[in-house]
Design an enzyme around this catalytic site. Structure first.
Site, short mmCIF file in Angstrom:
data_model
loop_
_atom_site.label_atom_id
_atom_site.label_comp_id
_atom_site.label_asym_id
_atom_site.label_seq_id
_atom_site.Cartn_x
_atom_site.Cartn_y
_atom_site.Cartn_z
N SER A 1 0.84 -1.20 0.00
CA SER A 1 0.00 0.00 0.00
C SER A 1 0.87 1.25 0.00
O SER A 1 1.70 1.44 0.89
CB SER A 1 -0.90 0.02 1.24
N ASP B 1 -4.90 3.65 -1.63
CA ASP B 1 -5.93 3.99 -0.65
C ASP B 1 -6.42 5.42 -0.84
O ASP B 1 -5.69 6.37 -0.59
CB ASP B 1 -5.36 3.84 0.76
N MET C 1 -8.99 8.33 0.29
CA MET C 1 -9.77 8.74 1.47
C MET C 1 -10.32 10.14 1.28
O MET C 1 -9.61 11.02 0.78
CB MET C 1 -8.89 8.73 2.71
N MET D 1 -12.19 4.66 0.13
CA MET D 1 -12.79 4.91 1.44
C MET D 1 -13.47 6.27 1.34
O MET D 1 -13.05 7.26 1.94
CB MET D 1 -11.70 4.89 2.52
N MET E 1 -11.40 -5.48 6.03
CA MET E 1 -10.59 -4.58 6.85
C MET E 1 -10.24 -5.24 8.17
O MET E 1 -11.12 -5.70 8.90
CB MET E 1 -11.34 -3.27 7.11
N PHE F 1 -6.12 5.02 8.41
CA PHE F 1 -4.71 5.26 8.69
C PHE F 1 -3.89 3.99 8.50
O PHE F 1 -4.38 2.89 8.74
CB PHE F 1 -4.54 5.75 10.14
N GLY G 1 -0.45 1.71 9.58
CA GLY G 1 0.32 1.47 10.80
C GLY G 1 -0.47 1.15 12.05
O GLY G 1 0.03 1.29 13.15
N ASP H 1 -6.75 -6.34 4.73
CA ASP H 1 -6.17 -4.99 4.67
C ASP H 1 -6.08 -4.38 6.07
O ASP H 1 -7.11 -4.05 6.66
CB ASP H 1 -7.05 -4.12 3.75
C1 DX5 Z 1 -6.20 1.63 5.93
C2 DX5 Z 1 -5.88 1.32 4.51
C3 DX5 Z 1 -4.81 0.31 4.37
C4 DX5 Z 1 -3.49 0.76 4.93
C5 DX5 Z 1 -2.83 -0.44 5.47
O1 DX5 Z 1 -7.26 2.51 5.98
O2 DX5 Z 1 -7.01 0.81 3.82
O3 DX5 Z 1 -4.65 -0.15 3.04
O4 DX5 Z 1 -2.64 1.37 4.00
O5 DX5 Z 1 -1.72 -0.03 6.13
P1 DX5 Z 1 -0.95 -0.95 7.17
O6 DX5 Z 1 -0.48 -2.15 6.41
O7 DX5 Z 1 0.13 -0.05 7.64
O8 DX5 Z 1 -1.94 -1.32 8.26
ZN ZN Z 2 -6.62 -0.21 1.81
#
Ligand code: DX5
Ligand code: ZN
Length: 215
Positions: free
Chosen positions: A8, A35, A37, A68, A137, A143, A145, A175
């Protein structure tokens, strides 16, 4: 089937996007996860079609775009034109999900549905035959991390059962919070695609991290 790693870009250095894309390009990861948002569906804003369009010529990887955003129907063609090949919308953001899925497919893309950690798998029972992937999810979206939510394993088992029951052929994507600590177990629970942001771009050696997650 061996699992697909989808790094990602959200966790990459946005001042050096070209290098981040090149790094993924040179890696065994077949997909690039993007991603998007809107600051409404999730409490964060990332990037949209212009950025995806700008990096499209730099990569031959499959562009897996995760929207998102509220009411994503408004932007289906914009993301297709920017170079998305797979487009996932959130179950929670679509009033007429079946219509949205059909519109994504009519635009020439593979259609995915993403579900938040609190959304039960059974709500997908009348859409699984129509879609190409479920983006499950394993953190609350918004976010990179964040810490992996353990209940995801149970949901994966349910989704596999549902897929089998309906004879559907969708890919199961996980994800959020994916790392070397849980990748093998997620694959054992039927994850076909593992999205990895922080565990790739936050690593000392991102290329080695992709290789390790792919193994
Ligand atoms: C979160 C995103 C993810 C994110 C995953 O809202 O949809 O795709 O980038 O990041 P990590 O792998 O850091 O949890
Ligand atoms: Zn994602």
């Amino acid at each position: 089937m061996a699992h697909i790693i989808a790094p990602s870009l959200l966790s990459a250095d946005f001042a050096r996007l070209e290098q981040a894309v090149a790094l993924v390009e040179a890696s065994p990861a077949p997909w690039l996860h993007l991603d998007v948002m809107d600051g409404m569906f999730v409490p964060n804003i990332s990037f949209g079609p212009p950025v995806i369009k700008a990096i499209r010529p730099l990569s031959k990887k499959v562009f897996d775009v995760h929207l998102m955003i509220m009411d994503p129907d408004r932007y289906i063609h914009a993301f297709r034109d920017a170079g998305a090949e797979r487009l996932s919308v959130h179950y929670e953001a679509c009033t007429h999900l079946h219509r949205t899925v059909q519109a994504i497919k009519a635009a020439g893309m593979k259609a995915g549905v993403a579900i938040n950690p609190h959304t039960p798998v059974h709500l997908l029972e009348d859409i699984v035959e129509d879609i190409d992937q479920v983006c499950m999810m394993s953190v609350n979206p918004g976010f990179g991390g964040q810490r992996f939510i353990h209940g995801t394993y149970r949901k994966l088992d349910r989704l596999r059962e549902l897929r089998e029951l309906r004879g559907a052929s969708l890919l199961i994507e996980v994800d959020g919070g994916v790392s070397l600590e849980n990748a093998a177990e997620l694959a054992d629970h039927g994850a076909d695609v593992l999205v990895a942001g922080n565990s790739v771009f936050g690593a000392a050696g991102p290329a080695a991290a992709i290789r390790a997650l792919s193994a």
